[in-house]
Design a protein around this motif. Structure first.
Motif, PDB file in Angstrom:
ATOM      1  N   MET A  26       0.824  -1.199   0.000  1.00  0.00           N
ATOM      2  CA  MET A  26       0.000   0.000   0.000  1.00  0.00           C
ATOM      3  C   MET A  26       0.864   1.257   0.000  1.00  0.00           C
ATOM      4  O   MET A  26       0.568   2.232  -0.709  1.00  0.00           O
ATOM      5  N   MET A  27       1.930   1.244   0.772  1.00  0.00           N
ATOM      6  CA  MET A  27       2.819   2.406   0.802  1.00  0.00           C
ATOM      7  C   MET A  27       3.493   2.621  -0.548  1.00  0.00           C
ATOM      8  O   MET A  27       3.798   3.751  -0.929  1.00  0.00           O
ATOM      9  N   ASN A  76      -0.346   6.222  -5.856  1.00  0.00           N
ATOM     10  CA  ASN A  76      -0.667   6.381  -7.275  1.00  0.00           C
ATOM     11  C   ASN A  76      -2.062   5.833  -7.603  1.00  0.00           C
ATOM     12  O   ASN A  76      -2.783   6.405  -8.437  1.00  0.00           O
ATOM     13  N   ALA A  77      -2.414   4.722  -6.950  1.00  0.00           N
ATOM     14  CA  ALA A  77      -3.748   4.165  -7.193  1.00  0.00           C
ATOM     15  C   ALA A  77      -4.829   5.144  -6.743  1.00  0.00           C
ATOM     16  O   ALA A  77      -5.834   5.348  -7.434  1.00  0.00           O
ATOM     17  N   TRP A  78      -4.602   5.775  -5.582  1.00  0.00           N
ATOM     18  CA  TRP A  78      -5.587   6.755  -5.101  1.00  0.00           C
ATOM     19  C   TRP A  78      -5.610   7.989  -5.990  1.00  0.00           C
ATOM     20  O   TRP A  78      -6.672   8.585  -6.222  1.00  0.00           O
ATOM     21  N   ARG A  79      -4.430   8.386  -6.477  1.00  0.00           N
ATOM     22  CA  ARG A  79      -4.410   9.533  -7.399  1.00  0.00           C
ATOM     23  C   ARG A  79      -5.204   9.221  -8.668  1.00  0.00           C
ATOM     24  O   ARG A  79      -5.972  10.056  -9.157  1.00  0.00           O
TER      25      ARG A  79
END
Length: 270
Positions: free
Chosen positions: A150-151, A156-159
Motif C-alpha cells: 500500500m505504501m 498512485n492508485a488513489w491519485r
C-alpha cells in the motif's frame, strides 16, 4: 405561440364571443392548465389557502383511501435463499422484529493463548497452540506485506482513482449545467411568449370591454329613439283624429242646413 395561441383561430371574427348567440359556446376555459399563463397572470390574494381548500374538498369526495394504494401494489417477490444461505438467518432475525441482537464474531482464533494449566503436559495441546502461533505470525506477515504494498502503490492508485472521480464529477457538472441552461432557455422563452400573449390578451380584453360599452351606448340610443318615435307617432295620430273630427262636424252642419234651404225655396215658389 403558447398552447392558448395555438388554439386561437387566425380569423378573429370566427372566435366565439360572449355577445354571440347561446348556441355558440366558447371553449376557452375548458382546460385551465393549457390556458394558464404563470409568467403573465397575477395571482390573487389568498390563492394558496383557496387551492388548499379545493384540494381538501377533493380529497373528502374521494372514495379511495391511502391504504387502498398499497393494496393495489404487487406483492414483494420472494427471495430465493438457496443462493444466499449466509444471509437467510439475518433476514429471518430482522423479520421477527423481536430486537434480537446480531451474533458477535468469534475473535478467539485471533488470540495467542498458551494451553490451559490442566493441559500443560499435553503434547497435542502444545501442538495446537504452536499451529495457532504460526497462523498468527503468518497473518501479521501478510499484514506487513499489504502495508508495504500500500505504501508503494496506494498513492498512485488513489491519485488515479481521484482523477477518475474528478473527471466523472466534471462530466456530471457539465451535464447539469447543460440541463440548467436548457431549462433556463425554455423558461425564458415561455416567459417571453406568455408575457407577449398576456399583452395581446389584455389588448383584446380592453377592446372587448370598449365594444361592450359601445354596444350598451348604441342600445341606449336605440331605446331612446324608439321612445321618441312612439311619442311622435302618438302625437301624429292625435292630430289626424282632430282633423277627421272637424271634417265630420262640418259635414253634419252642412247636412243640417240643407233641409232648411229646401223648405225656404218651396215657400218662395208660386
Amino acid at each position: 405561440r403558447t398552447a392558448r395561441e395555438a388554439e386561437r383561430p387566425s380569423d378573429m371574427s370566427a372566435t366565439p364571443m360572449l355577445l354571440d348567440s347561446a348556441e355558440q359556446k366558447s371553449t376557452r376555459w375548458n382546460n385551465p392548465l393549457i390556458d394558464a399563463l404563470p409568467y403573465a397572470d397575477v395571482l390573487p390574494e389568498g390563492w394558496r389557502e383557496t387551492a388548499d381548500q379545493l384540494v381538501q374538498e377533493e380529497m373528502r369526495r374521494m372514495t379511495k383511501r391511502p391504504k387502498d394504494y398499497l393494496a393495489e401494489m404487487a406483492p414483494a417477490k420472494e427471495i430465493d435463499w438457496s443462493k444466499c444461505p449466509l444471509l437467510e438467518p439475518e433476514f429471518r432475525r430482522v423479520e421477527k422484529g423481536t430486537g434480537e441482537k446480531i451474533a458477535q464474531p468469534d475473535n478467539s482464533r485471533y488470540n495467542l493463548d498458551p494451553p490451559p494449566k490442566s493441559k500443560r503436559d499435553d503434547p497435542e495441546a502444545w501442538e495446537k497452540a504452536n499451529n495457532n502461533a504460526k497462523a498468527q505470525l503468518e497473518h501479521q506477515k501478510l499484514r506487513i506485506e499489504n502495508l508495504e504494498l500500500m505504501m508503494k502503490f496506494a498513492p498512485n492508485a488513489w491519485r488515479a482513482h481521484n482523477a477518475m472521480l474528478e473527471a466523472a464529477i466534471k462530466r456530471v457538472e457539465k451535464e447539469v449545467a447543460a440541463k440548467k441552461k436548457a431549462i433556463e432557455e425554455i423558461n425564458t422563452m415561455r416567459s417571453v411568449k406568455q408575457k407577449e400573449a398576456g399583452r395581446e390578451i389584455a389588448k383584446l380584453e380592453k377592446q372587448w370591454y370598449a365594444q361592450c360599452a359601445k354596444n350598451i351606448a348604441i342600445d341606449a340610443d336605440i331605446q331612446r329613439m324608439e321612445l321618441e318615435i312612439a311619442r311622435l307617432e302618438a302625437e301624429q295620430g292625435k292630430g289626424v283624429d282632430g282633423t277627421a273630427a272637424a271634417s265630420a262636424g262640418k259635414k253634419r252642419k252642412a247636412e243640417a242646413e240643407a233641409p232648411e234651404g229646401e223648405e225656404k225655396a218651396e215657400a218662395e215658389a208660386p
